[in-house]
Design a protein around this motif. Structure first.
Motif, PDB file in Angstrom:
ATOM      1  N   VAL A 286      48.141  31.037  31.530  1.00 36.81           N
ATOM      2  CA  VAL A 286      47.111  32.027  31.229  1.00 36.81           C
ATOM      3  C   VAL A 286      47.509  32.770  29.974  1.00 36.81           C
ATOM      4  CG1 VAL A 286      45.847  34.057  32.006  1.00 36.81           C
ATOM      5  CG2 VAL A 286      46.561  32.329  33.680  1.00 36.81           C
ATOM      6  N   SER A 287      46.637  32.778  28.977  1.00 35.78           N
ATOM      7  CA  SER A 287      46.856  33.582  27.786  1.00 35.78           C
ATOM      8  C   SER A 287      46.118  34.904  27.966  1.00 35.78           C
ATOM      9  CB  SER A 287      46.338  32.849  26.545  1.00 35.78           C
ATOM     10  OG  SER A 287      46.460  33.661  25.390  1.00 35.78           O
ATOM     11  N   ALA A 288      46.848  36.003  27.870  1.00 33.52           N
ATOM     12  CA  ALA A 288      46.275  37.319  28.160  1.00 33.52           C
ATOM     13  C   ALA A 288      46.447  38.249  26.964  1.00 33.52           C
ATOM     14  CB  ALA A 288      46.934  37.926  29.393  1.00 33.52           C
ATOM     15  N   HIS A 289      45.346  38.714  26.411  1.00 36.37           N
ATOM     16  CA  HIS A 289      45.375  39.702  25.339  1.00 36.37           C
ATOM     17  C   HIS A 289      44.534  40.895  25.770  1.00 36.37           C
ATOM     18  CE1 HIS A 289      45.398  41.500  21.364  1.00 36.37           C
ATOM     19  NE2 HIS A 289      44.077  41.550  21.394  1.00 36.37           N
ATOM     20  N   ASN A 290      45.195  42.014  26.016  1.00 34.29           N
ATOM     21  CA  ASN A 290      44.517  43.241  26.450  1.00 34.29           C
ATOM     22  C   ASN A 290      43.668  42.996  27.701  1.00 34.29           C
ATOM     23  OD1 ASN A 290      45.692  44.561  24.306  1.00 34.29           O
ATOM     24  ND2 ASN A 290      43.846  44.565  23.038  1.00 34.29           N
ATOM     25  N   GLU A 291      44.332  42.569  28.770  1.00 33.17           N
ATOM     26  CA  GLU A 291      43.645  42.209  30.007  1.00 33.17           C
ATOM     27  C   GLU A 291      44.054  43.105  31.170  1.00 33.17           C
ATOM     28  OE1 GLU A 291      41.241  40.311  29.987  1.00 33.17           O
ATOM     29  OE2 GLU A 291      41.466  38.665  28.550  1.00 33.17           O
ATOM     30  N   GLU A 292      44.315  44.381  30.902  1.00 33.02           N
ATOM     31  CA  GLU A 292      44.794  45.270  31.954  1.00 33.02           C
ATOM     32  C   GLU A 292      43.791  45.411  33.095  1.00 33.02           C
ATOM     33  OE1 GLU A 292      45.488  49.099  30.206  1.00 33.02           O
ATOM     34  OE2 GLU A 292      43.371  49.491  29.808  1.00 33.02           O
ATOM     35  N   ALA A 293      42.510  45.189  32.839  1.00 30.04           N
ATOM     36  CA  ALA A 293      41.493  45.369  33.873  1.00 30.04           C
ATOM     37  C   ALA A 293      41.526  44.263  34.930  1.00 30.04           C
ATOM     38  CB  ALA A 293      40.100  45.428  33.238  1.00 30.04           C
TER      39      ALA A 293
ATOM     40  N   SER B 194      49.430  42.127  23.297  1.00 30.79           N
ATOM     41  CA  SER B 194      48.511  43.127  23.851  1.00 30.79           C
ATOM     42  C   SER B 194      48.900  44.527  23.400  1.00 30.79           C
ATOM     43  CB  SER B 194      48.512  43.058  25.376  1.00 30.79           C
ATOM     44  OG  SER B 194      48.051  41.816  25.830  1.00 30.79           O
ATOM     45  N   THR B 195      47.891  45.366  23.240  1.00 31.92           N
ATOM     46  CA  THR B 195      48.133  46.756  22.847  1.00 31.92           C
ATOM     47  C   THR B 195      47.760  47.740  23.956  1.00 31.92           C
ATOM     48  OG1 THR B 195      45.937  46.833  21.803  1.00 31.92           O
ATOM     49  CG2 THR B 195      47.813  46.263  20.393  1.00 31.92           C
ATOM     50  N   ASP B 196      47.314  47.216  25.102  1.00 31.58           N
ATOM     51  CA  ASP B 196      47.025  48.086  26.242  1.00 31.58           C
ATOM     52  C   ASP B 196      48.197  47.999  27.223  1.00 31.58           C
ATOM     53  OD1 ASP B 196      46.741  45.599  27.316  1.00 31.58           O
ATOM     54  OD2 ASP B 196      44.702  45.888  28.069  1.00 31.58           O
ATOM     55  N   ARG B 197      47.948  48.185  28.508  1.00 32.09           N
ATOM     56  CA  ARG B 197      49.025  48.191  29.497  1.00 32.09           C
ATOM     57  C   ARG B 197      49.342  46.801  30.050  1.00 32.09           C
ATOM     58  NH1 ARG B 197      48.767  50.148  34.014  1.00 32.09           N
ATOM     59  NH2 ARG B 197      50.996  50.633  34.192  1.00 32.09           N
ATOM     60  N   THR B 198      48.762  45.750  29.485  1.00 32.78           N
ATOM     61  CA  THR B 198      49.010  44.402  29.994  1.00 32.78           C
ATOM     62  C   THR B 198      50.499  44.057  30.059  1.00 32.78           C
ATOM     63  OG1 THR B 198      46.844  43.617  29.237  1.00 32.78           O
ATOM     64  CG2 THR B 198      48.542  41.947  29.602  1.00 32.78           C
ATOM     65  N   PRO B 199      51.311  44.313  29.002  1.00 32.88           N
ATOM     66  CA  PRO B 199      52.735  43.962  29.083  1.00 32.88           C
ATOM     67  C   PRO B 199      53.459  44.658  30.231  1.00 32.88           C
ATOM     68  CG  PRO B 199      52.109  44.459  26.820  1.00 32.88           C
ATOM     69  CD  PRO B 199      50.959  44.875  27.678  1.00 32.88           C
ATOM     70  N   GLN B 200      53.219  45.966  30.411  1.00 31.33           N
ATOM     71  CA  GLN B 200      53.881  46.703  31.473  1.00 31.33           C
ATOM     72  C   GLN B 200      53.466  46.198  32.852  1.00 31.33           C
ATOM     73  OE1 GLN B 200      52.308  47.975  28.894  1.00 31.33           O
ATOM     74  NE2 GLN B 200      53.668  49.412  27.816  1.00 31.33           N
TER      75      GLN B 200
ATOM     76  N   LEU C  48      51.303  18.310  35.670  1.00 30.84           N
ATOM     77  CA  LEU C  48      49.940  18.714  35.327  1.00 30.84           C
ATOM     78  C   LEU C  48      49.985  20.133  34.783  1.00 30.84           C
ATOM     79  CD1 LEU C  48      47.937  17.457  38.455  1.00 30.84           C
ATOM     80  CD2 LEU C  48      48.403  16.232  36.331  1.00 30.84           C
ATOM     81  N   ILE C  49      49.182  20.377  33.765  1.00 33.30           N
ATOM     82  CA  ILE C  49      49.102  21.703  33.144  1.00 33.30           C
ATOM     83  C   ILE C  49      47.719  22.279  33.442  1.00 33.30           C
ATOM     84  CG2 ILE C  49      49.309  23.016  31.022  1.00 33.30           C
ATOM     85  CD1 ILE C  49      51.854  21.484  31.798  1.00 33.30           C
ATOM     86  N   GLY C  50      47.684  23.378  34.179  1.00 35.23           N
ATOM     87  CA  GLY C  50      46.426  24.049  34.478  1.00 35.23           C
ATOM     88  C   GLY C  50      46.253  25.264  33.584  1.00 35.23           C
ATOM     89  N   VAL C  51      45.044  25.460  33.068  1.00 31.46           N
ATOM     90  CA  VAL C  51      44.768  26.591  32.177  1.00 31.46           C
ATOM     91  C   VAL C  51      43.646  27.427  32.778  1.00 31.46           C
ATOM     92  CG1 VAL C  51      44.100  27.311  29.854  1.00 31.46           C
ATOM     93  CG2 VAL C  51      45.472  25.233  30.167  1.00 31.46           C
ATOM     94  N   PHE C  52      43.884  28.721  32.880  1.00 29.99           N
ATOM     95  CA  PHE C  52      42.888  29.645  33.419  1.00 29.99           C
ATOM     96  C   PHE C  52      42.706  30.819  32.468  1.00 29.99           C
ATOM     97  CE2 PHE C  52      44.270  27.399  37.194  1.00 29.99           C
ATOM     98  CZ  PHE C  52      43.086  27.224  37.904  1.00 29.99           C
ATOM     99  N   ASP C  53      41.528  31.421  32.531  1.00 31.89           N
ATOM    100  CA  ASP C  53      41.291  32.669  31.815  1.00 31.89           C
ATOM    101  C   ASP C  53      41.846  33.829  32.631  1.00 31.89           C
ATOM    102  OD1 ASP C  53      40.072  31.330  29.772  1.00 31.89           O
ATOM    103  OD2 ASP C  53      38.018  31.800  30.393  1.00 31.89           O
ATOM    104  N   ALA C  54      42.006  34.982  31.992  1.00 32.82           N
ATOM    105  CA  ALA C  54      42.646  36.117  32.654  1.00 32.82           C
ATOM    106  C   ALA C  54      41.796  36.716  33.762  1.00 32.82           C
ATOM    107  CB  ALA C  54      42.986  37.198  31.624  1.00 32.82           C
ATOM    108  N   ASP C  55      40.496  36.416  33.794  1.00 32.00           N
ATOM    109  CA  ASP C  55      39.633  36.942  34.852  1.00 32.00           C
ATOM    110  C   ASP C  55      39.369  35.911  35.943  1.00 32.00           C
ATOM    111  OD1 ASP C  55      38.179  35.318  33.141  1.00 32.00           O
ATOM    112  OD2 ASP C  55      36.307  36.434  33.410  1.00 32.00           O
ATOM    113  N   ALA C  56      40.129  34.827  35.955  1.00 31.83           N
ATOM    114  CA  ALA C  56      39.882  33.731  36.891  1.00 31.83           C
ATOM    115  C   ALA C  56      40.204  34.128  38.330  1.00 31.83           C
ATOM    116  CB  ALA C  56      40.691  32.510  36.494  1.00 31.83           C
ATOM    117  N   GLN C  57      39.445  33.545  39.264  1.00 36.88           N
ATOM    118  CA  GLN C  57      39.722  33.640  40.690  1.00 36.88           C
ATOM    119  C   GLN C  57      39.387  32.280  41.305  1.00 36.88           C
ATOM    120  OE1 GLN C  57      40.625  36.941  42.705  1.00 36.88           O
ATOM    121  NE2 GLN C  57      41.593  36.693  40.708  1.00 36.88           N
ATOM    122  N   VAL C  58      40.304  31.744  42.105  1.00 38.49           N
ATOM    123  CA  VAL C  58      40.078  30.431  42.703  1.00 38.49           C
ATOM    124  C   VAL C  58      40.357  30.482  44.197  1.00 38.49           C
ATOM    125  CG1 VAL C  58      40.652  29.213  40.571  1.00 38.49           C
ATOM    126  CG2 VAL C  58      42.454  29.675  42.231  1.00 38.49           C
TER     127      VAL C  58
END
Length: 438
Positions: free
Chosen positions: A88-95, A123-129, A168-178
């Protein structure tokens, strides 16, 4: 559990070495293609080419009929459980990132056979923390903090790939739910050694928010239906970013993700097919994601999708015309014409009709395209929900037809804009609210 700090890889292989040259080439190719479209359409008006339009419509109608009656394969072989790396690549995805990690670290799959890598892409929001805190709670979570480097999502995925272990390499977006059993359904598709990748059908988690999210839900069902039918007829399947799985050997054969495209999934789809791999589609379970809730966010997202889809035809046109996709070449050419060339030809067709004081000539092809769309809304909706009433089907058809009108604007805008305006390759983040994720 681990946290990594890395700088960009220096020696990853790219299909095109120089970004500026690549984008300049695209603009020239787009200009040449659009010029040919304008000349062709005006030629039809000058020499009364209605017979040619009707002839092409007849040929494509036969193909459309074959597409509609094709039967997707339902039987899958049993398979051993391979190791899987989820990225998952996450840029400013704290939500949304906490919900994502909780979901993907709680899947019903042997813990020693899958890992989750989340790339904090500057990321410049709280995603890293948030990710560092989560890494202390979930042993399967690996966090990579990306501090430098470009390439957008593709660059982030290329950077983490050498650190992963999965077959196998799986790729998801940061808002994914499965679904909890998601990974148990995947291996059966890869029992076929010709399958290089698998796309889970996408679904909209907040589809009840407003008419736009409801329209996107209809669009996802339509898209999955068309993909299944194309695959069944020997055409191509395509990756959709969120919920895609790629065989590591197939990904390596394609030199990883292309960092010079704004739609890594669509670009990789073409390169897989051109190298002889097939892409499958899984209807259930789905990859849930948050639909955009306003036209202000829908427009840049769809424009990016359209531009990325058009870019790959400009990048790989020679390989396509040389038949490197094999029997799938016809399918590629048909959908290039219906998705991109026909919308681009609408403007010169209207101009020609005004100049020569006659009706537009391309309406039979447009009518065919609308017929395919309407049928796909109905059939796709019923495939997703076989118990749906016909009254609900008609409601979906009405809403879906109105919603899909935005593509009539997006497609010609993108093809003409890419020709007339210089483009700096740029990925634009889709904002997440987190409201539709539970």
């Amino acid at each position: 559990m681990s946290v990594h700090e890395v700088s960009p890889l220096e020696n990853h292989t790219l299909a095109v070495a120089n970004l500026e040259t690549a984008t300049d080439n695209r603009q020239r190719k787009a200009a040449m293609l659009l010029l040919l479209v304008w000349l062709f359409v005006f030629g039809l008006h000058i020499w009364d080419g209605r017979w040619l339009v009707w002839g092409l419509t007849a040929v494509l109608s036969i193909y459309a009929l074959a597409l509609m009656v094709a039967r997707p394969q339902d039987t899958l072989a049993t398979a051993d459980r391979p190791s899987i790396s989820l990225l998952v690549s996450a840029h400013n995805e704290e939500a949304v990132v906490a919900k994502l990690v909780e979901n993907l670290c709680g899947l019903d799959y042997p813990a020693d056979l899958y890992e989750l890598w989340v790339i904090d892409d500057r990321s410049t929001d709280r995603t890293p923390q948030i990710l560092d805190e989560l890494a202390a709670c979930y042993p399967q979570l690996q966090v990579l903090h990306r501090t430098k480097g470009g390439g957008g999502k593709s660059g982030a995925l290329n950077e983490v790939l050498p650190l992963t272990k999965g077959e196998l390499i799986g790729v998801f977006d940061a808002d994914a739910q499965v679904a909890k059993d998601c990974l148990n359904q995947v291996p059966a598709y890869f029992a076929n050694e010709q399958i290089g990748a698998l796309q889970l059908r996408k679904s909209i988690l907040n589809r009840n928010d407003n008419w736009l999210t409801a329209g996107q839900s209809i669009e996802m069902a339509l898209d999955a239906y068309l993909q299944q039918q194309r695959i069944a007829l020997g055409g191509i399947g395509e990756l959709r970013g969120n919920g895609q799985f790629v065989r590591r050997t197939a990904l390596q054969a394609c030199d990883g993700w292309n960092e010079e495209t704004i739609t890594d999934d669509l670009d990789l789809s073409f390169r897989l097919h051109l190298r002889g791999w097939r892409i499958a589609l899984c209807t259930w379970p789905t990859a849930g994601e948050e639909g955009v809730t306003s036209l202000n966010t829908l427009w840049p997202q769809r424009r990016r999708w359209a531009e990325g889809g058009f870019q790959r035809y400009l990048d790989y046109w020679r390989s396509i015309l040389q038949g490197q996709a094999g029997p799938k070449t016809w399918d590629l050419l048909v959908f290039a014409m219906m998705q991109y060339l026909l919308p681009a030809a609408a403007l010169p067709d209207v101009v020609g009709a005004i100049v020569y004081q006659e009706s537009p000539l391309l309406w039979p092809l447009s009518a065919l395209g609308l017929s395919i769309q309407w049928w796909s809304i109905i059939a796709g909706g019923r495939r997703v929900d076989p118990q749906v009433s016909w009254l609900a089907v008609l409601g979906r058809l009405s809403l879906g037809s109105v919603y899909m009108l935005h593509w009539i604007v997006v497609m010609p805008w993108v093809t003409h804009r890419m020709t007339l305006l210089p483009k700096q390759l740029k990925w634009v983040k889709t904002p997440r609210q987190g409201d539709g994720i539970s």
